[in-house]
Design a protein around this motif. Structure first.
Motif, PDB file in Angstrom:
ATOM      1  N   VAL A 216       0.925  -1.204  -0.015  1.00 56.49           N
ATOM      2  CA  VAL A 216       0.102  -0.060  -0.056  1.00 56.49           C
ATOM      3  C   VAL A 216       0.758   1.099   0.152  1.00 56.49           C
ATOM      4  CG1 VAL A 216      -1.652   1.358   1.182  1.00 56.49           C
ATOM      5  CG2 VAL A 216      -1.860  -1.221   1.237  1.00 56.49           C
ATOM      6  N   LYS A 217       0.587   1.998  -0.939  1.00 51.52           N
ATOM      7  CA  LYS A 217       1.405   3.316  -1.039  1.00 51.52           C
ATOM      8  C   LYS A 217       0.648   4.602  -0.701  1.00 51.52           C
ATOM      9  CE  LYS A 217       4.790   5.994  -2.423  1.00 51.52           C
ATOM     10  NZ  LYS A 217       6.204   6.108  -1.421  1.00 51.52           N
ATOM     11  N   GLU A 218       1.427   5.297   0.363  1.00 49.40           N
ATOM     12  CA  GLU A 218       0.616   6.686   0.878  1.00 49.40           C
ATOM     13  C   GLU A 218       1.126   7.814  -0.221  1.00 49.40           C
ATOM     14  OE1 GLU A 218       0.119   9.445   4.757  1.00 49.40           O
ATOM     15  OE2 GLU A 218       1.418   7.663   4.700  1.00 49.40           O
ATOM     16  N   VAL A 219       0.100   8.444  -0.663  1.00 50.15           N
ATOM     17  CA  VAL A 219       0.348   9.698  -1.277  1.00 50.15           C
ATOM     18  C   VAL A 219      -0.060  11.041  -0.645  1.00 50.15           C
ATOM     19  CG1 VAL A 219       0.462   8.145  -3.587  1.00 50.15           C
ATOM     20  CG2 VAL A 219      -1.801   9.299  -2.954  1.00 50.15           C
ATOM     21  N   ASN A 220       0.400  12.086  -1.556  1.00 48.38           N
ATOM     22  CA  ASN A 220      -0.235  13.115  -1.007  1.00 48.38           C
ATOM     23  C   ASN A 220      -1.618  13.462  -1.705  1.00 48.38           C
ATOM     24  OD1 ASN A 220       2.185  14.421   0.109  1.00 48.38           O
ATOM     25  ND2 ASN A 220       3.354  14.462  -1.730  1.00 48.38           N
ATOM     26  N   PRO A 221      -2.428  13.939  -0.881  1.00 47.11           N
ATOM     27  CA  PRO A 221      -3.796  13.874  -0.941  1.00 47.11           C
ATOM     28  C   PRO A 221      -4.326  15.080  -2.370  1.00 47.11           C
ATOM     29  CG  PRO A 221      -3.549  14.167   1.212  1.00 47.11           C
ATOM     30  CD  PRO A 221      -2.013  14.184   0.759  1.00 47.11           C
ATOM     31  N   HIS A 222      -3.553  16.041  -2.531  1.00 43.53           N
ATOM     32  CA  HIS A 222      -3.651  17.174  -3.710  1.00 43.53           C
ATOM     33  C   HIS A 222      -3.366  15.931  -4.840  1.00 43.53           C
ATOM     34  CE1 HIS A 222      -4.354  20.438  -5.867  1.00 43.53           C
ATOM     35  NE2 HIS A 222      -3.038  20.703  -6.053  1.00 43.53           N
TER      36      HIS A 222
ATOM     37  N   TYR B 246       7.256  13.247  -8.870  1.00 42.41           N
ATOM     38  CA  TYR B 246       7.146  11.792  -8.368  1.00 42.41           C
ATOM     39  C   TYR B 246       5.817  11.432  -8.863  1.00 42.41           C
ATOM     40  CZ  TYR B 246       6.809   8.408  -4.591  1.00 42.41           C
ATOM     41  OH  TYR B 246       6.558   7.306  -4.006  1.00 42.41           O
ATOM     42  N   HIS B 247       4.749  12.236  -8.610  1.00 42.08           N
ATOM     43  CA  HIS B 247       3.348  11.676  -9.008  1.00 42.08           C
ATOM     44  C   HIS B 247       3.250  11.309 -10.163  1.00 42.08           C
ATOM     45  CE1 HIS B 247       2.615  12.851  -4.593  1.00 42.08           C
ATOM     46  NE2 HIS B 247       1.804  11.860  -4.898  1.00 42.08           N
ATOM     47  N   ALA B 248       3.851  12.158 -10.977  1.00 41.87           N
ATOM     48  CA  ALA B 248       3.464  11.747 -12.610  1.00 41.87           C
ATOM     49  C   ALA B 248       4.369  10.535 -12.779  1.00 41.87           C
ATOM     50  CB  ALA B 248       4.226  12.985 -13.461  1.00 41.87           C
ATOM     51  N   ALA B 249       5.408  10.110 -12.327  1.00 44.75           N
ATOM     52  CA  ALA B 249       5.979   8.758 -12.463  1.00 44.75           C
ATOM     53  C   ALA B 249       5.307   7.637 -11.828  1.00 44.75           C
ATOM     54  CB  ALA B 249       7.506   8.854 -11.860  1.00 44.75           C
ATOM     55  N   LEU B 250       4.571   8.069 -10.649  1.00 48.84           N
ATOM     56  CA  LEU B 250       3.937   6.810  -9.886  1.00 48.84           C
ATOM     57  C   LEU B 250       2.770   6.673 -11.088  1.00 48.84           C
ATOM     58  CD1 LEU B 250       3.123   4.913  -7.619  1.00 48.84           C
ATOM     59  CD2 LEU B 250       2.042   7.133  -6.479  1.00 48.84           C
ATOM     60  N   LYS B 251       2.103   7.761 -11.611  1.00 49.22           N
ATOM     61  CA  LYS B 251       0.988   7.555 -12.317  1.00 49.22           C
ATOM     62  C   LYS B 251       1.177   6.783 -13.465  1.00 49.22           C
ATOM     63  CE  LYS B 251      -2.288  10.409 -14.810  1.00 49.22           C
ATOM     64  NZ  LYS B 251      -3.473  10.864 -14.020  1.00 49.22           N
ATOM     65  N   ILE B 252       2.305   6.757 -14.223  1.00 46.72           N
ATOM     66  CA  ILE B 252       2.782   6.086 -15.312  1.00 46.72           C
ATOM     67  C   ILE B 252       2.882   4.646 -14.759  1.00 46.72           C
ATOM     68  CG2 ILE B 252       4.612   5.885 -17.085  1.00 46.72           C
ATOM     69  CD1 ILE B 252       4.769   8.865 -16.785  1.00 46.72           C
ATOM     70  N   ILE B 253       3.690   4.302 -13.928  1.00 46.05           N
ATOM     71  CA  ILE B 253       4.017   3.029 -13.380  1.00 46.05           C
ATOM     72  C   ILE B 253       2.566   2.414 -13.105  1.00 46.05           C
ATOM     73  CG2 ILE B 253       4.683   1.681 -11.492  1.00 46.05           C
ATOM     74  CD1 ILE B 253       6.951   3.620 -11.215  1.00 46.05           C
ATOM     75  N   LEU B 254       1.647   3.033 -12.367  1.00 42.18           N
ATOM     76  CA  LEU B 254       0.411   2.376 -12.162  1.00 42.18           C
ATOM     77  C   LEU B 254      -0.474   1.880 -13.576  1.00 42.18           C
ATOM     78  CD1 LEU B 254      -0.901   4.365  -9.141  1.00 42.18           C
ATOM     79  CD2 LEU B 254       0.171   2.201  -9.142  1.00 42.18           C
ATOM     80  N   LYS B 255      -0.422   3.023 -14.481  1.00 45.54           N
ATOM     81  CA  LYS B 255      -1.087   2.597 -15.859  1.00 45.54           C
ATOM     82  C   LYS B 255      -0.314   1.597 -16.331  1.00 45.54           C
ATOM     83  CE  LYS B 255      -4.010   4.310 -18.827  1.00 45.54           C
ATOM     84  NZ  LYS B 255      -5.482   4.432 -18.707  1.00 45.54           N
TER      85      LYS B 255
ATOM     86  N   ILE C 102      10.603   4.474  -7.058  1.00 43.70           N
ATOM     87  CA  ILE C 102       9.200   4.182  -6.609  1.00 43.70           C
ATOM     88  C   ILE C 102       8.924   2.408  -7.103  1.00 43.70           C
ATOM     89  CG2 ILE C 102       6.865   4.256  -7.722  1.00 43.70           C
ATOM     90  CD1 ILE C 102       7.745   7.336  -8.512  1.00 43.70           C
ATOM     91  N   VAL C 103       9.528   2.179  -8.148  1.00 47.64           N
ATOM     92  CA  VAL C 103       9.568   0.415  -8.305  1.00 47.64           C
ATOM     93  C   VAL C 103      10.007  -0.442  -6.905  1.00 47.64           C
ATOM     94  CG1 VAL C 103      10.628  -1.550  -9.326  1.00 47.64           C
ATOM     95  CG2 VAL C 103       9.857   0.539 -10.606  1.00 47.64           C
ATOM     96  N   ASN C 104      11.005   0.151  -6.324  1.00 50.57           N
ATOM     97  CA  ASN C 104      11.606  -0.274  -5.014  1.00 50.57           C
ATOM     98  C   ASN C 104      10.502   0.086  -3.810  1.00 50.57           C
ATOM     99  OD1 ASN C 104      13.891  -1.526  -6.084  1.00 50.57           O
ATOM    100  ND2 ASN C 104      15.041   0.499  -5.977  1.00 50.57           N
ATOM    101  N   GLU C 105      10.009   1.020  -3.790  1.00 54.86           N
ATOM    102  CA  GLU C 105       9.180   1.421  -2.679  1.00 54.86           C
ATOM    103  C   GLU C 105       7.808   0.544  -2.715  1.00 54.86           C
ATOM    104  OE1 GLU C 105       8.223   5.447  -3.095  1.00 54.86           O
ATOM    105  OE2 GLU C 105      10.214   6.150  -2.601  1.00 54.86           O
ATOM    106  N   LEU C 106       7.392   0.156  -4.176  1.00 54.64           N
ATOM    107  CA  LEU C 106       6.265  -0.637  -4.244  1.00 54.64           C
ATOM    108  C   LEU C 106       6.419  -2.283  -4.342  1.00 54.64           C
ATOM    109  CD1 LEU C 106       4.546   1.121  -7.518  1.00 54.64           C
ATOM    110  CD2 LEU C 106       3.925   1.241  -4.729  1.00 54.64           C
ATOM    111  N   GLU C 107       7.725  -2.306  -4.043  1.00 54.07           N
ATOM    112  CA  GLU C 107       8.104  -3.798  -3.873  1.00 54.07           C
ATOM    113  C   GLU C 107       7.807  -4.562  -5.110  1.00 54.07           C
ATOM    114  OE1 GLU C 107       6.973  -5.414  -0.060  1.00 54.07           O
ATOM    115  OE2 GLU C 107       8.088  -3.822   1.094  1.00 54.07           O
ATOM    116  N   ILE C 108       7.889  -3.947  -6.296  1.00 49.46           N
ATOM    117  CA  ILE C 108       7.725  -4.690  -7.321  1.00 49.46           C
ATOM    118  C   ILE C 108       8.733  -5.033  -8.332  1.00 49.46           C
ATOM    119  CG2 ILE C 108       5.059  -3.967  -7.326  1.00 49.46           C
ATOM    120  CD1 ILE C 108       5.881  -1.920  -9.601  1.00 49.46           C
TER     121      ILE C 108
END
Length: 448
Positions: free
Chosen positions: A3-9, A34-43, A72-78
């Protein structure tokens, strides 16, 4: 996956793919990249896509975007299913998705990439507008919806990102008032999702870092606006802070109410990249106001074509003070019936002309003089390697400013800082036949 905690905004941004363009602008440390990169990984974990990540210079990826994705890949443990390949830089997903890193300093390498359905341009303000348009052509896929994410710290309003996504006064193009974005924080206009962020939006940012950003206000207001407030504006020291744009009718009415206005015309010559610029001016010598109420501004015009377009000056015999460096061109216009002479040139004249114009209390320009407004309203000084301003050099070549210099070459604005006691100080003309030396000009009050 953890589970990844993100900034509410940024929560809504992460999963909103309803628009083709997503434009993220904000201050330092706001976590937009950071959130642009995370968004792309999730997609890419859920859809098989090829994503292209762009920076102006390819070599800057390794310590920025590639390192960010890897973290981010390491944080998500993937990291056991998502491979981060360092040479050449690439990220591969178990479903066949991949992220490719390219730089616009090597545009030829973009041509071999096919079926790109997602592009992220990091620090997009550093990319040239032609590069952005080239990338639009690379964004294509036979079945998948297309998306482009652009992220940047705000820069000057002369940057293409502001002109394209907000407004371009010169092209009379308006999309969104940036102040509305700063107020609402997220806005959708047409097919673009806008997102604004500052350091407050990053709950993981150390307070000491925010304090450093706050301290910028005391010694670097331009950087404070960019880094702390995350807002576009005019970068650098403005040459003419007293410059104002007013409705044409208002300007003409003000000129009509001047007691014995001083009227002048100036012309700067240009052809290929520079412009033929002509301005009509009126000076209120009592108030020390300069009015600019008419302009002509074109390039790639031969002298005969220009002469035809401005033939009204030949008919009225209105005096034109022109660029003294073009005697041959001036002679041509004289032969065509124009009352044209070269402006005075003397040692240090460029700097003295600049200082002269700066001494007007107000410079009021008609909104019909669009090119004058475009050049002079945001005009800033160039800086040397130490960061100090260069008093006679600007960030652009303002042709309308040169035309103003020439027009007023025989008029001296009195120094408003030092008024002799016992009598009013009035502007007085400088005799045209006598060029002032630097010392003489300085003695007339040219300090700013």
């Amino acid at each position: 996956m953890t589970v990844k905690e993100v900034n509410p905004h940024f929560e809504d941004f992460l999963f909103d793919w309803n628009q083709k363009f997503q434009f993220l602008v904000g201050g330092y440390g706001s976590s937009k990249s950071y959130h642009a990169a995370l968004k792309i990984i999730l997609k890419l974990l859920t859809e098989k896509r090829t994503a292209l990540v762009i920076r102006e210079v390819y070599d800057t990826h390794r310590e920025s975007t590639f390192s960010l994705f890897e973290g981010i890949v390491n944080e998500l443990e993937i990291d056991h299913i998502v491979r981060c390949v360092s040479s050449p830089m690439q990220i591969r997903f178990p479903n066949g998705s991949r992220i490719i890193f390219k730089g616009l300093d090597k545009p030829a390498k973009l041509k071999s990439i096919n079926n790109v359905s997602l592009i992220w341009i990091e620090e997009c303000s550093e990319v040239k507008y032609d590069g952005f348009k080239e990338l639009l052509g690379r964004l294509r896929h036979p079945t998948l919806p297309l998306h482009m994410i652009l992220s940047t710290n705000p820069v000057g309003e002369d940057n293409w990102t502001f002109r394209h996504f907000f407004k371009d006064d010169r092209q009379k193009r308006f999309v969104l008032d940036d102040k509305e974005l700063y107020e609402k924080r997220t806005i959708v206009v047409n097919d673009t999702y806008y997102h604004h962020s500052t350091a407050e939006d990053n709950l993981f940012l150390p307070k000491s870092y925010v304090k450093q950003l706050d301290e910028l206000k005391d010694y670097d207001p331009d950087l404070y606006r960019i880094a702390r407030k995350g807002r576009f504006g005019i970068n650098g020291v403005r040459v003419l802070p007293q410059f104002e744009e007013r409705p044409h009718e208002e300007v003409m009415e003000a000129i009509a109410n001047i007691h014995r206005p001083l009227k002048r015309v100036g012309m700067d010559f240009g052809f290929e990249d520079s412009y033929n610029a002509i301005v009509r001016l009126a000076v209120d010598t009592e108030k020390k106001y300069l009015y600019i109420y008419w302009e002509y501004y074109k390039n790639q015009m031969t002298d005969d074509r220009t002469a035809e377009e401005i033939k009204e000056f030949a008919e009225t015999k209105e005096l034109i003070k022109a660029d003294y460096a073009e005697p041959k061109t001036i002679r041509y216009y004289q032969q065509q019936g124009f009352n044209m002479v070269g402006a005075r040139k003397f040692q240090g004249s460029r700097l003295q002309y600049i200082k002269k114009i700066k001494r007007f209390k107000k410079i009021i320009c008609s909104d019909r003089c669009e090119n004058t407004v475009y050049e002079l309203k945001p005009l800033t000084y160039a800086k040397d390697k130490r960061g100090d301003i260069i008093e006679d050099t600007f960030m652009i070549d303002p042709h309308t400013f040169s035309a103003i210099w020439y027009a007023l070459d025989d008029y001296e604005v009195s120094d408003l800082k030092e008024k002799p006691k016992g009598r009013p100080q009035r502007a007085r003309p400088v005799r045209e036949e006598r060029g002032l030396s630097d010392d003489e000009a300085t003695s007339q009050g040219t300090s700013d």
